[in-house]
Design a protein around this motif. Structure first.
Motif, PDB file in Angstrom:
ATOM      1  N   GLN A  53       0.832  -1.220   0.000  1.00 58.16           N
ATOM      2  CA  GLN A  53       0.000   0.000   0.000  1.00 58.16           C
ATOM      3  C   GLN A  53       0.866   1.269   0.000  1.00 58.16           C
ATOM      4  O   GLN A  53       0.765   2.120   0.894  1.00 58.16           O
ATOM      5  N   ASP A  55       2.518   4.969  -0.870  1.00 56.72           N
ATOM      6  CA  ASP A  55       1.979   6.293  -1.210  1.00 56.72           C
ATOM      7  C   ASP A  55       2.160   6.569  -2.699  1.00 56.72           C
ATOM      8  O   ASP A  55       1.280   7.136  -3.349  1.00 56.72           O
ATOM      9  N   ARG A  81      -4.940   4.116  -2.032  1.00 54.47           N
ATOM     10  CA  ARG A  81      -4.156   5.262  -1.568  1.00 54.47           C
ATOM     11  C   ARG A  81      -2.984   5.588  -2.497  1.00 54.47           C
ATOM     12  O   ARG A  81      -2.448   6.690  -2.466  1.00 54.47           O
ATOM     13  N   SER A  82      -2.574   4.626  -3.314  1.00 54.82           N
ATOM     14  CA  SER A  82      -1.384   4.812  -4.149  1.00 54.82           C
ATOM     15  C   SER A  82      -1.630   5.794  -5.294  1.00 54.82           C
ATOM     16  O   SER A  82      -2.660   5.755  -5.951  1.00 54.82           O
ATOM     17  N   GLY A 128      -3.382  15.343  -3.382  1.00 53.28           N
ATOM     18  CA  GLY A 128      -3.956  14.214  -4.098  1.00 53.28           C
ATOM     19  C   GLY A 128      -4.534  14.551  -5.454  1.00 53.28           C
ATOM     20  O   GLY A 128      -4.728  13.665  -6.287  1.00 53.28           O
TER      21      GLY A 128
END
Length: 209
Positions: A53, A55, A81-82, A128
């Motif tokens: 998982q 970043d 989440r990546s 993001g």
């Protein structure tokens, strides 16, 4: 020094071991970055992304085992989440557009300086919604035009399809059961969305041939 839990975790995906080793050495010199895994093909990258998982996933665009677009989609599905940053030897504006649609957050040429890569990783991790493109102005304009073309409504696309077939406003109106004024309004909207200066320019930019 950042707390260990605050470091940006990174998965390296490239089929050349030497490239991965070089990237790892560069990234591990930064106290806020931490490489958590390496993969040399599509299937392994997806499995490791699900396991670790991370970043950030640094993904070589030409890894074996599957198209980059499919690999990106699978990674994002297994590790929400990546954020994927693609590394490539060439620009390929159509490929950039395809990968952006698949959800990548960056596209950088392998010729970038290591400091640019580190800056891109930090920028994408911090925001993001941030997209980092290390491509030429020409490729960027192509991507922007493609995004605008995708924003055309179904009716605007119909109008432009008929424009591409050299129909007049009156003929388009008759074909689509519209008034000429409505056709002209659709054309104004199309020109605005595409940044087009003529009917032919709009057809070319929307790629409706």
């Amino acid at each position: 020094m950042p707390h260990e839990d605050d470091r940006t975790t990174i998965l390296l995906v490239d089929d050349h071991a030497l490239v991965r080793e070089g990237l790892r050495e560069i990234l591990e010199t930064q106290e806020d970055l931490h490489v958590v895994g390496e993969a040399e093909d599509s299937a392994t990258s997806v499995a490791l992304a699900e396991q670790t998982q991370p970043d950030i996933v640094l993904l070589d665009v030409e890894i074996p085992g599957g198209k980059a677009k499919n690999t990106v989609s699978q990674i994002r599905k297994r590790s929400i989440r990546s954020r994927v940053i693609v590394l490539s030897m060439y620009e390929g504006p159509q490929l950039v557009q395809t990968l952006l649609a698949a959800g990548i957050r960056g596209y950088l040429l392998k010729s970038v300086h290591w400091q640019e890569l580190v800056a891109a990783i930090r920028a994408v991790r911090a925001d993001g919604d941030r997209v980092v493109l290390g491509v030429s102005g020409g490729s960027l304009r192509y991507v922007e035009q493609g995004s605008a073309a995708n924003a055309l409504s179904p009716r605007e696309r119909e109008v432009l399809d008929l424009v591409a077939q050299a129909f007049s406003n009156g003929q388009i109106a008759a074909r689509l059961d519209l008034t000429e004024a409505t056709v002209k309004r659709h054309l104004r909207n199309i020109f605005a969305k595409l940044g087009a200066v003529s009917r032919m320019d709009a057809v070319i930019k929307a790629n409706v041939w």
